[in-house]
Write an enzyme that holds these catalytic residues in place. Structure first.
Site, PDB file in Angstrom:
ATOM      1  N   SER A  39       0.771  -1.368   0.132  1.00 54.49           N
ATOM      2  CA  SER A  39      -0.034  -0.045  -0.015  1.00 54.49           C
ATOM      3  C   SER A  39       1.017   1.162  -0.150  1.00 54.49           C
ATOM      4  O   SER A  39       0.438   2.375  -0.116  1.00 54.49           O
ATOM      5  CB  SER A  39      -1.023   0.113   1.186  1.00 54.49           C
ATOM      6  OG  SER A  39      -0.197  -0.407   2.487  1.00 54.49           O
ATOM      7  N   GLU A  64      -9.318  -9.636   3.353  1.00 53.47           N
ATOM      8  CA  GLU A  64      -9.558  -8.286   2.775  1.00 53.47           C
ATOM      9  C   GLU A  64     -11.002  -8.198   2.142  1.00 53.47           C
ATOM     10  O   GLU A  64     -11.131  -8.953   1.115  1.00 53.47           O
ATOM     11  CB  GLU A  64      -8.527  -7.644   1.968  1.00 53.47           C
ATOM     12  CG  GLU A  64      -8.866  -6.247   1.442  1.00 53.47           C
ATOM     13  CD  GLU A  64      -7.780  -5.256   1.156  1.00 53.47           C
ATOM     14  OE1 GLU A  64      -6.605  -5.888   1.133  1.00 53.47           O
ATOM     15  OE2 GLU A  64      -8.010  -4.208   0.841  1.00 53.47           O
TER      16      GLU A  64
HETATM   17  O1  KIV Z   1      -0.504  -3.408   1.543  1.00 51.04           O
HETATM   18  C1  KIV Z   1      -1.466  -3.308   2.441  1.00 51.04           C
HETATM   19  O2  KIV Z   1      -1.009  -2.304   3.358  1.00 51.04           O
HETATM   20  C2  KIV Z   1      -2.280  -4.559   2.701  1.00 51.04           C
HETATM   21  C3  KIV Z   1      -3.362  -4.139   3.755  1.00 51.04           C
HETATM   22  C4  KIV Z   1      -4.291  -3.462   2.990  1.00 51.04           C
HETATM   23  C5  KIV Z   1      -3.964  -5.536   4.135  1.00 51.04           C
HETATM   24  O3  KIV Z   1      -2.191  -5.571   2.117  1.00 51.04           O
END
Ligand code: KIV
Length: 264
Positions: free
Chosen positions: A45, A180
């Protein structure tokens, strides 16, 4: 105290919840771990949150290694889970090399987005000493396949496929599952089907643990946020530390997420 997989398994066996937050740098890793959050996710993310990109697809291995190293320097005892980015597991040799890079950078385990196709690789990584968290449901690296960030497992076929993937991942040796954006009732079925710890995001209150993106729970994300996000800044003492402690306590007490943060 250093959090390990044994700690998480013990918490689960005692019926205690644990919390997880993303962090991408040393300063926030220090704040998050000092608040008692058991698991830090160095999530891909970071492509959206730090780099302002439209998705996690462009994130590279070098970027994941760099941010895992940063988090390791600030960490005060949380378990560090590092994301394997898009197409970093396209064959066995590449998967071993990339997972090893994240472990050398300071990860205690890796997270992969994948279903049934991945069980062989889960076994091989686990046999070689690399614990694996399997991310199922809405897997953001597949956003182009899904045609957007959509709740998964709403129809009977995908519901059954996701349940099977959970069971197969556990059998293959996965240490943790992360779900998720699935309906809350499907998460209840997952919980009844597996015995390893399960982390949820947008998946209702039934799981053993919750994860949020740090910037979302601090209210720093511009524009409309997802239904499963709660801004914890007003819940603490006005400081970032206070908000993270409030999040940790709310997850531990079962006060977050509430049913309204989930999907039916
Ligand atoms: O990359 C990330 O932060 C994630 C979360 C949203 C679970 O995979």
């Amino acid at each position: 105290m250093n959090i390990t997989l044994s700690t998480l398994n013990k918490l689960k066996s005692e019926g205690q919840k644990f919390s997880c937050l993303t962090a991408y740098d040393a300063t926030f890793a220090n704040v998050v771990s000092s608040a008692g959050v058991e698991v830090i996710l160095v999530g891909d993310s970071l492509g959206m949150v730090l780099q302002g990109k439209d998705s996690t697809v462009p994130v590279t291995m070098d970027e994941m290694v760099y941010h895992t190293e940063c988090v390791r320097r600030g960490n005060q005892g949380s378990l560090i889970m590092a994301d394997m980015p898009f197409m970093s597991c396209s064959n066995d040799e590449q998967t071993y090399e990339n997972a090893a890079r994240l472990m050398r950078a300071g990860g205690h385990m890796v997270k992969v987005e994948g279903g049934a196709w991945f069980t062989n690789t889960i076994s091989k990584l686990t046999e070689r000493g690399i614990p694996v968290c399997v991310h199922l449901g809405l897997t953001p690296q597949s956003v182009n396949k899904f045609g957007g960030y959509k709740v998964q497992g709403r129809d009977e076929a995908t519901r059954e496929a996701l349940l099977k993937d959970s069971i197969d991942a556990e059998k293959a040796g996965a240490a943790i599952l992360l779900y998720e954006c699935i309906p809350s009732c499907l998460m209840e079925e997952v919980m009844a089907s597996v015995s390893i710890p399960v982390i949820g995001i947008g998946a209702g209150p039934a799981s053993d643990a919750q994860v949020l993106v740090l910037h979302d729970m601090l209210g720093a994300t511009p524009g409309k946020v997802a239904k499963f996000v709660h801004n914890f800044m007003p819940d603490g003492d006005g400081s970032i530390q206070g908000a993270i402690s409030a999040y940790h306590q709310a997850v531990k007490n079962g006060d977050f997420p509430k049913p309204e943060h989930g999907f039916e």
